[in-house]
Design a protein around this motif. Structure first.
Motif, PDB file in Angstrom:
ATOM      1  N   LEU A  15       0.834  -1.208   0.000  1.00  0.00           N
ATOM      2  CA  LEU A  15       0.000   0.000   0.000  1.00  0.00           C
ATOM      3  C   LEU A  15       0.869   1.260   0.000  1.00  0.00           C
ATOM      4  N   LEU A  16       1.933   1.215   0.820  1.00  0.00           N
ATOM      5  CA  LEU A  16       2.844   2.371   0.869  1.00  0.00           C
ATOM      6  C   LEU A  16       3.485   2.606  -0.496  1.00  0.00           C
ATOM      7  N   THR A  17       3.871   1.521  -1.162  1.00  0.00           N
ATOM      8  CA  THR A  17       4.465   1.644  -2.496  1.00  0.00           C
ATOM      9  C   THR A  17       3.488   2.314  -3.447  1.00  0.00           C
ATOM     10  N   LYS A  18       2.239   1.873  -3.363  1.00  0.00           N
ATOM     11  CA  LYS A  18       1.236   2.456  -4.249  1.00  0.00           C
ATOM     12  C   LYS A  18       1.046   3.932  -3.944  1.00  0.00           C
ATOM     13  N   LEU A  19       1.071   4.267  -2.665  1.00  0.00           N
ATOM     14  CA  LEU A  19       0.921   5.674  -2.294  1.00  0.00           C
ATOM     15  C   LEU A  19       2.088   6.468  -2.835  1.00  0.00           C
ATOM     16  N   GLU A  20       3.290   5.871  -2.709  1.00  0.00           N
ATOM     17  CA  GLU A  20       4.484   6.546  -3.195  1.00  0.00           C
ATOM     18  C   GLU A  20       4.405   6.742  -4.709  1.00  0.00           C
ATOM     19  N   ASN A  21       3.821   5.777  -5.384  1.00  0.00           N
ATOM     20  CA  ASN A  21       3.662   5.892  -6.838  1.00  0.00           C
ATOM     21  C   ASN A  21       2.484   6.778  -7.210  1.00  0.00           C
ATOM     22  N   ARG A  22       1.833   7.306  -6.219  1.00  0.00           N
ATOM     23  CA  ARG A  22       0.668   8.185  -6.413  1.00  0.00           C
ATOM     24  C   ARG A  22      -0.352   7.563  -7.340  1.00  0.00           C
ATOM     25  N   GLU A  23      -0.745   6.367  -6.976  1.00  0.00           N
ATOM     26  CA  GLU A  23      -1.718   5.685  -7.822  1.00  0.00           C
ATOM     27  C   GLU A  23      -3.147   6.062  -7.479  1.00  0.00           C
ATOM     28  N   TYR A  24      -3.296   6.721  -6.334  1.00  0.00           N
ATOM     29  CA  TYR A  24      -4.653   7.121  -5.966  1.00  0.00           C
ATOM     30  C   TYR A  24      -4.836   8.603  -6.256  1.00  0.00           C
ATOM     31  N   GLN A  25      -5.702   8.912  -7.180  1.00  0.00           N
ATOM     32  CA  GLN A  25      -6.015  10.311  -7.456  1.00  0.00           C
ATOM     33  C   GLN A  25      -7.504  10.480  -7.228  1.00  0.00           C
ATOM     34  N   SER A  26      -7.840  11.528  -6.494  1.00  0.00           N
ATOM     35  CA  SER A  26      -9.266  11.731  -6.257  1.00  0.00           C
ATOM     36  C   SER A  26      -9.883  12.313  -7.506  1.00  0.00           C
ATOM     37  N   VAL A  27     -11.044  11.850  -7.861  1.00  0.00           N
ATOM     38  CA  VAL A  27     -11.705  12.337  -9.062  1.00  0.00           C
ATOM     39  C   VAL A  27     -12.819  13.310  -8.711  1.00  0.00           C
ATOM     40  N   GLU A  28     -13.487  13.052  -7.606  1.00  0.00           N
ATOM     41  CA  GLU A  28     -14.564  13.964  -7.232  1.00  0.00           C
ATOM     42  C   GLU A  28     -14.521  14.193  -5.730  1.00  0.00           C
ATOM     43  N   PRO A  29     -15.090  15.331  -5.287  1.00  0.00           N
ATOM     44  CA  PRO A  29     -15.093  15.615  -3.847  1.00  0.00           C
ATOM     45  C   PRO A  29     -15.812  14.497  -3.083  1.00  0.00           C
ATOM     46  N   LEU A  30     -15.282  14.235  -1.911  1.00  0.00           N
ATOM     47  CA  LEU A  30     -15.807  13.118  -1.134  1.00  0.00           C
ATOM     48  C   LEU A  30     -16.436  13.656   0.151  1.00  0.00           C
ATOM     49  N   ASP A  31     -17.569  13.097   0.517  1.00  0.00           N
ATOM     50  CA  ASP A  31     -18.233  13.499   1.750  1.00  0.00           C
ATOM     51  C   ASP A  31     -17.552  12.792   2.921  1.00  0.00           C
ATOM     52  N   LEU A  32     -16.591  13.485   3.518  1.00  0.00           N
ATOM     53  CA  LEU A  32     -15.806  12.872   4.584  1.00  0.00           C
ATOM     54  C   LEU A  32     -16.651  12.651   5.840  1.00  0.00           C
ATOM     55  N   SER A  33     -17.640  13.509   6.048  1.00  0.00           N
ATOM     56  CA  SER A  33     -18.496  13.370   7.230  1.00  0.00           C
ATOM     57  C   SER A  33     -19.182  12.006   7.224  1.00  0.00           C
ATOM     58  N   ALA A  34     -19.740  11.656   6.046  1.00  0.00           N
ATOM     59  CA  ALA A  34     -20.442  10.370   5.950  1.00  0.00           C
ATOM     60  C   ALA A  34     -19.466   9.225   6.173  1.00  0.00           C
TER      61      ALA A  34
END
Lengths: 227, 417
Positions: free
Chosen positions: B267-286
């Motif tokens: 998971l850390l490797t993937k984070l380092e590779n910046r494989e997760y990009q947010s596409v739309e705003p997320l409702d963090l409260s929910a």
């Protein structure tokens, strides 16, 4: 239940076969894309355990092949990839469930059993054992016909125990079953102990026998052979 | 400072030096030329006068403002023609002016004349002024031309360079697209572009290889781990003594740990590779409410009191999976490192997320808690990657995370910005 295991690693396949053998299932094993196609065309299976990464072809293609030829066969994907994309792709291509390596054997068994119940037994998904009966679609558990007041986790635990009767269930495997992916952070076996304790108490209060035994230092076991 | 500005400044600096040196040279030669000219004229006057005397023109009639003729004793030695600078009264300018005076004596007939002639010469100051004035105009004109042409020329000459620069700035390893640079004929830029292209291609190749390696390493471990775990589980079901069960369990637990560490590192490797990009705003409260609900029974079992101040519909730019990972890691930390019967306070608003919990004081300095494999108490269950993952999630999302321990409270704050 007829199960086909498509896995290129013989050691792993053998381990799974060893485990399922005791359940009196008919299990077969193939290790390649081509031989899997032969088997699928020739025989009907209730469940197929499919390793998504095969040496001679993508498991997803094989999955599509299964869907075209055997619509009523349940497919459980096992993959070394924890990647969410793979999971989504697998389920969208028609897999019924997805399990990442390394998995617990009782977990694999529980998933297969759940798929079998859902597909084969239709709506009436009742597991019965002596005085205990559990309906997995209505989440209704009874002892001597009397309903038990169980939390969702306790219910899941009971089904897990009933599916894996007379098997040693490690605390880790129970924790993984109940809490899923997040056990990494939450695995505290006191919680497992607490759930087991509550479940035994509730079954006992309803007049059921104490089938759930402790395997010292290891975990728990649902014993069918108690007097 | 822009490259073209630097060039222009240097150019102007050099021009100034050249103009100054040139000014001195011009001044010198102008003065010299002038003087020589005056000397020639003075000689000319003297020669004309001598010519006139020879034609028996009376000496008196030849005397003027510029010529003085004096008769001297015939025996006196002849004075050869010589010139010198003097100052003379200039009636038109009403003052003394610099003048060149030439003197010579000639024996004409039986008479001996001493003839001197004068001519006014321009003052060096005037020459200096003139030189400075004209050089200033030249300098101003140069300044203007350099200013205008540097803009135009630099735009033309440096355009391939600027284009390469822009291409480099927008280059991203993650997009896995090779760098495309505009064609140019300038040799330096061609070399630069060749270098950039080969370097970025190499970076892309290395990145791909590294990514494949870390992915493969993680995947290749999973199957053997599955086998070991399966065999141990089969072994547990065979007829074994308690002693053997203990041994098997301890092996089983290590496999468990290995598998969890492997997953976390992947998971850390993937984070380092910046494989997760947010596409739309997320409702963090929910998400937060869900996360709290999913740990509800754990809270209950440990007798923890959870206090929440969650603003509804807080939107953040975060990948949904990362949000789950972040929240679950923080919540489970606040549960694990708590007293039984302790408290947790969760607060969320559009600026920050704060999770406070009671618990024993940390044994390592706060800043080290976010390092990999750093654990406050060496509790067997934790693999010590939770906070490292939380930190990476915050880093790739450009959030700021801080940890403090005050009055018995562990406070973890995530500032969105």
């Amino acid at each position: 239940m007829k199960v086909l295991i498509i896995e290129d690693n013989h050691e792993l396949a053998e381990t799974v076969l060893d485990f399922l053998k005791r359940e009196a299932y008919v299990c077969e094993h193939v290790d390649s894309f081509a031989s899997a196609q032969d088997k699928i065309v020739s025989f009907p299976y209730d469940c197929i355990v499919l390793d998504i990464m095969l040496p001679d072809g993508n498991g997803l293609n094989l999955l599509r092949f299964i869907r075209e030829n055997r619509k009523d066969t349940s497919v459980l994907i096992i993959s070394a990839k924890n990647a969410l994309d793979d999971k989504v792709a697998g389920l969208e291509s028609g897999a019924d469930d997805y399990l990442t390596k390394p998995f617990h054997l009782p977990e694999l068994h529980a998933r297969l059993k759940a798929l079998y119940r859902r597909k084969r037994l239709g709506g009436d998904e009742v597991i019965e054992f002596n005085e205990i009966s559990v309906n997995t679609s209505t989440l209704d558990a009874r002892v001597h016909g009397e309903p038990l007041d169980l939390t969702r986790k306790e219910f899941d635990l009971l089904v897990y125990l009933l599916t894996n009767k007379n098997r040693v269930l490690t605390r880790q495997s129970i924790a993984a079953h109940l809490w899923g992916d997040y056990t990494d952070n939450l695995a505290n076996f006191d919680f497992v102990y607490q759930h087991i304790k509550n479940l035994r108490k509730k079954i006992g209060q309803a007049g059921g026998k104490d089938y759930v035994g402790t395997v010292y230092g290891v975990g728990y076991k649902f014993n069918t052979r108690i007097e | 400072m822009k490259l073209v500005q630097k060039f222009a400044l240097w150019y102007l600096g050099i021009t100034t030096v050249v103009l100054l040196a040139g000014g001195v040279l011009v001044f010198r030669s102008v003065v010299q030329e002038n003087d020589e000219e005056e000397v020639r004229r003075v000689r000319g006057i003297i020669e004309d006068t001598v010519e006139a005397l020879r034609k028996n023109t009376p000496a008196d009639s030849l005397n003027s403002k510029f010529v003085t003729i004096r008769e001297v004793s015939f025996d006196r030695p002849i004075v050869p023609l010589h010139t010198r600078d003097t100052l003379g009264y200039h009636s038109a300018f009403q003052g003394t002016e610099r003048q060149i005076q030439g003197t010579a004596s000639y024996r004409i007939g039986n008479k001996h004349y001493l003839i001197s002639a004068r001519s006014f010469a321009p003052e060096p100051e005037e020459t200096i002024r003139g030189v400075i004035r004209s050089l200033s105009w030249i300098f101003l004109a140069l300044l203007l031309i350099v200013a205008v042409t540097s803009v135009i020329v630099s735009r033309k000459i440096l355009s391939p360079f600027n284009a390469s620069l822009r291409a480099m700035q927008s280059f991203n390893l993650k997009q896995k697209k090779p760098l495309v640079l505009p064609a140019t004929k300038t040799r330096e830029f061609v070399e630069l572009n060749d270098f950039l292209t080969s370097m970025t291609n190499k970076a892309l190749r290395d990145y791909r290889a590294l990514k494949e390696f870390s992915e493969n390493a993680s995947h290749e471990l999973q199957t053997p781990l599955a086998i070991i775990r399966g065999k141990l589980e089969l072994l547990l079901e065979s007829d074994i003594t308690d002693e053997q069960a203990k041994l098997i369990m301890s092996a089983h637990e290590s496999v468990e740990r290995l598998s969890r560490t492997n997953n976390a590192l992947a998971l850390l490797t993937k984070l380092e590779n910046r494989e997760y990009q947010s596409v739309e705003p997320l409702d963090l409260s929910a998400k937060l409410e869900n996360a709290i609900e999913s740990v509800g029974e754990l809270l209950e079992m440990k007798g923890l009191l959870l206090d929440r101040a969650i603003q509804p519909s807080v939107l953040v730019n975060l990948h949904a999976d990362l949000a789950d990972i972040l929240l679950m890691n923080l919540l489970s930390n606040s549960i694990r490192h708590n007293f039984s019967g302790g408290k947790i306070a969760v607060a969320l608003n559009s600026k920050m997320l704060e999770i406070r919990n009671t618990g024993p004081a940390p044994e390592v300095p706060a800043e080290q808690l976010f390092e990999r494999f750093r654990k406050s108490n060496q509790s067997g269950e934790s693999i010590g990657l939770g906070l490292a993952i939380v930190k990476r999630v915050c880093e790739v999302s450009h959030y700021e995370i801080s940890y403090t321990f005050e009055d018995g409270w562990h406070i973890l704050r995530v500032l969105f910005s």
